[in-house]
Motif scaffolding. Structure first.
Motif, PDB file in Angstrom:
ATOM      1  N   TYR A  39      73.316  63.976   4.913  1.00 55.67           N
ATOM      2  CA  TYR A  39      71.895  64.748   5.105  1.00 55.67           C
ATOM      3  C   TYR A  39      70.781  64.158   4.255  1.00 55.67           C
ATOM      4  O   TYR A  39      70.453  64.436   3.006  1.00 55.67           O
ATOM      5  CB  TYR A  39      71.834  66.328   4.665  1.00 55.67           C
ATOM      6  N   ALA A  40      69.585  63.547   4.726  1.00 57.54           N
ATOM      7  CA  ALA A  40      68.746  63.059   4.536  1.00 57.54           C
ATOM      8  C   ALA A  40      67.525  64.466   4.492  1.00 57.54           C
ATOM      9  O   ALA A  40      67.238  64.694   5.175  1.00 57.54           O
ATOM     10  CB  ALA A  40      67.671  61.895   5.495  1.00 57.54           C
ATOM     11  N   GLN A  41      66.783  64.929   3.472  1.00 61.07           N
ATOM     12  CA  GLN A  41      66.408  65.392   2.945  1.00 61.07           C
ATOM     13  C   GLN A  41      64.874  64.848   2.587  1.00 61.07           C
ATOM     14  O   GLN A  41      64.557  63.892   2.385  1.00 61.07           O
ATOM     15  CB  GLN A  41      66.133  66.427   1.651  1.00 61.07           C
ATOM     16  N   ALA A  45      62.367  61.363   7.183  1.00 62.30           N
ATOM     17  CA  ALA A  45      63.575  60.425   6.546  1.00 62.30           C
ATOM     18  C   ALA A  45      64.633  60.398   7.505  1.00 62.30           C
ATOM     19  O   ALA A  45      64.688  61.959   8.513  1.00 62.30           O
ATOM     20  CB  ALA A  45      64.458  60.392   5.357  1.00 62.30           C
ATOM     21  N   ILE A  47      68.994  59.042   8.992  1.00 65.69           N
ATOM     22  CA  ILE A  47      70.254  58.485   8.469  1.00 65.69           C
ATOM     23  C   ILE A  47      70.489  57.722   9.512  1.00 65.69           C
ATOM     24  O   ILE A  47      70.889  58.477  10.792  1.00 65.69           O
ATOM     25  CB  ILE A  47      71.694  59.820   7.674  1.00 65.69           C
ATOM     26  N   SER A  89      62.088  60.403  12.483  1.00 65.57           N
ATOM     27  CA  SER A  89      62.683  60.826  11.862  1.00 65.57           C
ATOM     28  C   SER A  89      63.588  61.591  13.353  1.00 65.57           C
ATOM     29  O   SER A  89      64.875  61.762  12.412  1.00 65.57           O
ATOM     30  CB  SER A  89      62.720  61.860  10.721  1.00 65.57           C
ATOM     31  N   PRO A  94      69.023  63.502  10.695  1.00 70.53           N
ATOM     32  CA  PRO A  94      68.809  63.254   9.480  1.00 70.53           C
ATOM     33  C   PRO A  94      69.868  63.549   8.905  1.00 70.53           C
ATOM     34  O   PRO A  94      70.725  63.461   7.980  1.00 70.53           O
ATOM     35  CB  PRO A  94      68.253  65.024   9.336  1.00 70.53           C
ATOM     36  N   SER A  95      70.879  63.589   9.729  1.00 70.77           N
ATOM     37  CA  SER A  95      72.507  63.621   9.518  1.00 70.77           C
ATOM     38  C   SER A  95      73.400  62.641  10.371  1.00 70.77           C
ATOM     39  O   SER A  95      72.992  62.075  10.907  1.00 70.77           O
ATOM     40  CB  SER A  95      72.766  65.314   9.321  1.00 70.77           C
ATOM     41  N   PHE A 115      69.822  54.650   5.333  1.00 74.48           N
ATOM     42  CA  PHE A 115      68.620  56.144   4.711  1.00 74.48           C
ATOM     43  C   PHE A 115      67.337  55.300   5.725  1.00 74.48           C
ATOM     44  O   PHE A 115      67.354  54.083   5.816  1.00 74.48           O
ATOM     45  CB  PHE A 115      68.466  56.442   3.590  1.00 74.48           C
ATOM     46  N   GLU A 117      63.423  55.089   5.585  1.00 73.47           N
ATOM     47  CA  GLU A 117      62.611  55.544   5.483  1.00 73.47           C
ATOM     48  C   GLU A 117      61.543  55.441   6.784  1.00 73.47           C
ATOM     49  O   GLU A 117      61.099  54.370   6.982  1.00 73.47           O
ATOM     50  CB  GLU A 117      62.155  54.483   4.148  1.00 73.47           C
ATOM     51  N   ARG A 125      64.087  60.335  -2.762  1.00 75.41           N
ATOM     52  CA  ARG A 125      64.980  59.962  -1.532  1.00 75.41           C
ATOM     53  C   ARG A 125      65.111  60.794  -1.825  1.00 75.41           C
ATOM     54  O   ARG A 125      66.667  60.053  -3.175  1.00 75.41           O
ATOM     55  CB  ARG A 125      64.180  59.022  -0.751  1.00 75.41           C
ATOM     56  N   VAL A 127      69.702  62.342  -0.912  1.00 74.32           N
ATOM     57  CA  VAL A 127      70.658  62.038   0.419  1.00 74.32           C
ATOM     58  C   VAL A 127      71.881  63.464   0.133  1.00 74.32           C
ATOM     59  O   VAL A 127      71.904  63.041  -1.004  1.00 74.32           O
ATOM     60  CB  VAL A 127      70.959  61.230   0.929  1.00 74.32           C
TER      61      VAL A 127
END
Length: 136
Positions: A39-41, A45, A47, A89, A94-95, A115, A117, A125, A127
């Motif tokens: 999971y990209a916080q 952003a 994934i 994004s 995100p995941s 990832f 960006e 960043r 994850v």
């Protein structure tokens, strides 16, 4: 088991291969079978699992998203100029979830984890990598 992968990005829009970092988390977990959830916080952003043969596919992804979602034409741009980053994004997501099979990521030979960006460069960043063990 959960760990945080941290990375630095260097361009406004780029795909960064995080497969080696995810493999490291898997190794340190000792878990052999289950699921790896990434999971990209961050709201700008994402994934993506994509081909790893060379970086032309990653460049093509960025180019396509730039054409589909151009910079500077969105309502949110009036706040901080990154409306396109939020839309990109959201479109990519995100995941990703990857099967863990005998201690290895269940990716094909030509797949890696990237990832995405969309509002860089960023010093940090994050994850979230969560490994869920199956009970066979």
């Amino acid at each position: 088991m959960r760990d945080i992968i941290t990375l630095t990005t260097h361009q406004r829009e780029e795909l960064v291969d995080i497969t080696p970092q995810v493999e490291g988390v898997v190794r340190s977990s000792g878990i052999q079978n289950g699921l790896v959830a990434l999971y990209a916080q961050g709201a700008t952003a994402a994934i993506m699992i994509q081909e790893n043969w060379d970086d032309s596919v990653q460049r093509d992804v960025v180019d396509l998203l730039r054409k589909l979602i151009p910079k500077g034409v969105w309502q949110h741009d009036q706040q901080d100029g990154n409306g396109d980053s939020h839309l990109k994004s959201g479109l990519v997501g995100p995941s990703e979830t990857i099967p863990l099979i005998d201690g290895k990521l269940g990716l094909s030979q030509w797949q890696n984890i990237f990832f995405c960006e969309f509002d860089g460069p960023r010093r940090e960043r994050r994850v979230v990598c969560t490994i869920l063990q199956s009970h066979d």
